[in-house]
Design an enzyme around this catalytic site. Structure first.
Site, PDB file in Angstrom:
ATOM      1  N   ARG A  52      20.438  33.812  21.831  1.00 37.19           N
ATOM      2  CA  ARG A  52      21.090  34.825  21.001  1.00 37.19           C
ATOM      3  C   ARG A  52      20.038  35.612  20.229  1.00 37.19           C
ATOM      4  O   ARG A  52      19.221  35.037  19.521  1.00 37.19           O
ATOM      5  CB  ARG A  52      22.061  34.164  20.021  1.00 37.19           C
ATOM      6  CG  ARG A  52      22.856  35.148  19.170  1.00 37.19           C
ATOM      7  CD  ARG A  52      23.788  34.398  18.230  1.00 37.19           C
ATOM      8  NE  ARG A  52      24.630  35.302  17.486  1.00 37.19           N
ATOM      9  CZ  ARG A  52      25.531  34.906  16.584  1.00 37.19           C
ATOM     10  NH1 ARG A  52      25.687  33.621  16.334  1.00 37.19           N
ATOM     11  NH2 ARG A  52      26.278  35.795  15.941  1.00 37.19           N
ATOM     12  N   GLN A  74      28.860  22.814   7.800  1.00 33.96           N
ATOM     13  CA  GLN A  74      28.567  22.380   9.177  1.00 33.96           C
ATOM     14  C   GLN A  74      27.059  22.268   9.365  1.00 33.96           C
ATOM     15  O   GLN A  74      26.341  23.258   9.258  1.00 33.96           O
ATOM     16  CB  GLN A  74      29.141  23.373  10.191  1.00 33.96           C
ATOM     17  CG  GLN A  74      28.947  22.920  11.638  1.00 33.96           C
ATOM     18  CD  GLN A  74      29.536  23.908  12.626  1.00 33.96           C
ATOM     19  OE1 GLN A  74      30.146  24.891  12.230  1.00 33.96           O
ATOM     20  NE2 GLN A  74      29.332  23.658  13.912  1.00 33.96           N
ATOM     21  N   GLY A  91      22.727  26.574  15.680  1.00 35.87           N
ATOM     22  CA  GLY A  91      23.017  26.877  14.282  1.00 35.87           C
ATOM     23  C   GLY A  91      22.051  27.856  13.642  1.00 35.87           C
ATOM     24  O   GLY A  91      21.905  27.857  12.420  1.00 35.87           O
ATOM     25  N   GLU A  92      21.406  28.721  14.445  1.00 35.03           N
ATOM     26  CA  GLU A  92      20.441  29.649  13.845  1.00 35.03           C
ATOM     27  C   GLU A  92      21.118  30.626  12.901  1.00 35.03           C
ATOM     28  O   GLU A  92      20.533  31.038  11.894  1.00 35.03           O
ATOM     29  CB  GLU A  92      19.669  30.421  14.921  1.00 35.03           C
ATOM     30  CG  GLU A  92      18.594  31.311  14.321  1.00 35.03           C
ATOM     31  CD  GLU A  92      17.622  31.887  15.330  1.00 35.03           C
ATOM     32  OE1 GLU A  92      16.978  32.899  15.016  1.00 35.03           O
ATOM     33  OE2 GLU A  92      17.509  31.318  16.433  1.00 35.03           O
ATOM     34  N   ARG A  94      23.650  29.949  10.911  1.00 30.32           N
ATOM     35  CA  ARG A  94      23.805  29.200   9.651  1.00 30.32           C
ATOM     36  C   ARG A  94      22.451  29.038   8.953  1.00 30.32           C
ATOM     37  O   ARG A  94      22.365  29.073   7.731  1.00 30.32           O
ATOM     38  CB  ARG A  94      24.430  27.832   9.938  1.00 30.32           C
ATOM     39  CG  ARG A  94      25.941  27.879  10.125  1.00 30.32           C
ATOM     40  CD  ARG A  94      26.483  26.582  10.705  1.00 30.32           C
ATOM     41  NE  ARG A  94      26.382  26.585  12.172  1.00 30.32           N
ATOM     42  CZ  ARG A  94      26.064  25.531  12.887  1.00 30.32           C
ATOM     43  NH1 ARG A  94      25.765  24.384  12.297  1.00 30.32           N
ATOM     44  NH2 ARG A  94      26.015  25.612  14.186  1.00 30.32           N
ATOM     45  N   GLU A 125      25.624  26.131  23.455  1.00 30.63           N
ATOM     46  CA  GLU A 125      26.086  26.470  22.109  1.00 30.63           C
ATOM     47  C   GLU A 125      26.353  27.962  22.008  1.00 30.63           C
ATOM     48  O   GLU A 125      27.321  28.401  21.375  1.00 30.63           O
ATOM     49  CB  GLU A 125      25.031  26.052  21.082  1.00 30.63           C
ATOM     50  CG  GLU A 125      25.517  26.095  19.630  1.00 30.63           C
ATOM     51  CD  GLU A 125      25.177  27.394  18.917  1.00 30.63           C
ATOM     52  OE1 GLU A 125      25.688  27.604  17.810  1.00 30.63           O
ATOM     53  OE2 GLU A 125      24.406  28.199  19.467  1.00 30.63           O
ATOM     54  N   ARG A 129      30.380  30.783  21.228  1.00 34.50           N
ATOM     55  CA  ARG A 129      30.656  31.829  20.250  1.00 34.50           C
ATOM     56  C   ARG A 129      31.907  32.613  20.632  1.00 34.50           C
ATOM     57  O   ARG A 129      32.172  32.867  21.801  1.00 34.50           O
ATOM     58  CB  ARG A 129      29.474  32.794  20.155  1.00 34.50           C
ATOM     59  CG  ARG A 129      28.252  32.243  19.481  1.00 34.50           C
ATOM     60  CD  ARG A 129      27.058  33.154  19.697  1.00 34.50           C
ATOM     61  NE  ARG A 129      27.380  34.543  19.443  1.00 34.50           N
ATOM     62  CZ  ARG A 129      26.683  35.557  19.934  1.00 34.50           C
ATOM     63  NH1 ARG A 129      25.645  35.326  20.717  1.00 34.50           N
ATOM     64  NH2 ARG A 129      27.020  36.812  19.662  1.00 34.50           N
TER      65      ARG A 129
END
Length: 297
Positions: A52, A74, A91-92, A94, A125, A129
């Site tokens: 991403r 999370q 989780g980049e 976040r 992951e 999305r």
């Protein structure tokens, strides 16, 4: 948000894939378990192979505001590189929002994985999305198969989809750049794109794309348009009649093929005129032909 009202992603969630247990606790004081620990945000770095690339700044700001109020509920998923270094697996978004919120530490789930597994987890992951368009999903599927050596069947199992669904996404990558751009910018849908894939030439695909956009055709109307075009083409196809050449033509081709060691063809017009075509693969073939002529001379 209750489990019942959670939006559905593309197949199984990342929690099932990574085997992360649920977390409990109230809004203001989350309680984490199942291998989650708190580490310094400064010791975490983004994944250099993160699939991403685009992060909406407005959305990040909204998430940062939520994190300032409630904390990071999370956890991130990371790989431990050393005692003071961790790389993000998932989780980049976040992670970036936590930086904006000014957090010093964040909860993380530490995984022990090799580079290949880490890439696979990051790609899967990314697929989960909610805002991915069809082309982004197609690119991610292709990367998973190529870079992680996963078959379509195995990939379908990983994301909880049928193999045919995976195949339909990957086929979108065969579209010409103009159609891919239209799909990526939501000018057409995946249904329109799939219908246009059935057209046998880029020029016809682009022509139909202009008609679809100009007339705001639905997917069903586009499918009917493609179908009618195919039927019209079948009606206009003329049967190929193979011309019989005299024996002298055949003997000439045989002699030339022995001399040039390449494919020779004769094309004759109705008026009686014609051409002899000598095929070649590369520049070396031309040099070899010249050498033979020079030997004769």
């Amino acid at each position: 948000m209750s489990t019942k009202n959670k939006p559905k992603g593309l197949g199984r969630g990342l929690g099932a894939i990574l085997d992360i247990k649920d977390f409990d606790g109230d809004k203001n004081k989350p309680v984490f378990r199942g291998g989650v620990e708190e580490i310094r945000l400064a010791s975490i770095k983004p994944n250099p192979t993160q699939p991403r690339q685009d992060f909406d700044e407005e959305s990040l700001s909204e998430l940062a505001g939520s994190i300032r109020t409630l904390g990071l509920i999370q956890p991130l998923t990371v790989r431990k590189e050393s005692d003071e270094s961790y790389t993000i697996i998932s989780g980049e978004r976040r992670y970036r929002a936590s930086q904006m919120a000014g957090l010093e530490t964040v909860p993380v789930y530490v995984r022990k994985v090799d580079d290949n597994t880490m890439l696979e987890m990051a790609l899967v992951e990314n697929i989960q999305r909610q805002d991915l368009n069809a082309l982004e999903i197609a690119f991610t599927f292709q990367r998973l198969m190529e870079e992680c050596s996963i078959t379509q069947e195995a990939l379908a199992d990983r994301v909880g989809k049928k193999r045919s669904t995976v195949a339909n996404y990957v086929r979108l990558l065969k579209l010409p750049a103009e159609l891919q751009a239209a799909l990526q910018n939501d000018i057409i849908t995946m249904g329109h794109a799939r219908a246009l894939l059935a057209v046998d030439s880029r020029a016809k695909q682009l022509s139909l794309l202009r008609r679809v956009v100009k007339n705001a055709l639905s997917v069903r109307q586009t499918e009917e348009l493609v179908k009618s075009l195919s039927e019209e083409n079948r009606k206009n196809v003329k049967p190929v009649v193979e011309e019989e050449f005299p024996e002298s033509y055949t003997r000439l081709v045989e002699h030339l093929e022995r001399f040039f060691n390449e494919n020779i063809s004769i094309k004759k017009r109705p008026s009686g005129e014609g051409t002899i075509v000598i095929g070649f693969k590369n520049d070396s073939d031309i040099e070899e032909m010249l050498s033979k002529f020079e030997t004769i001379g």
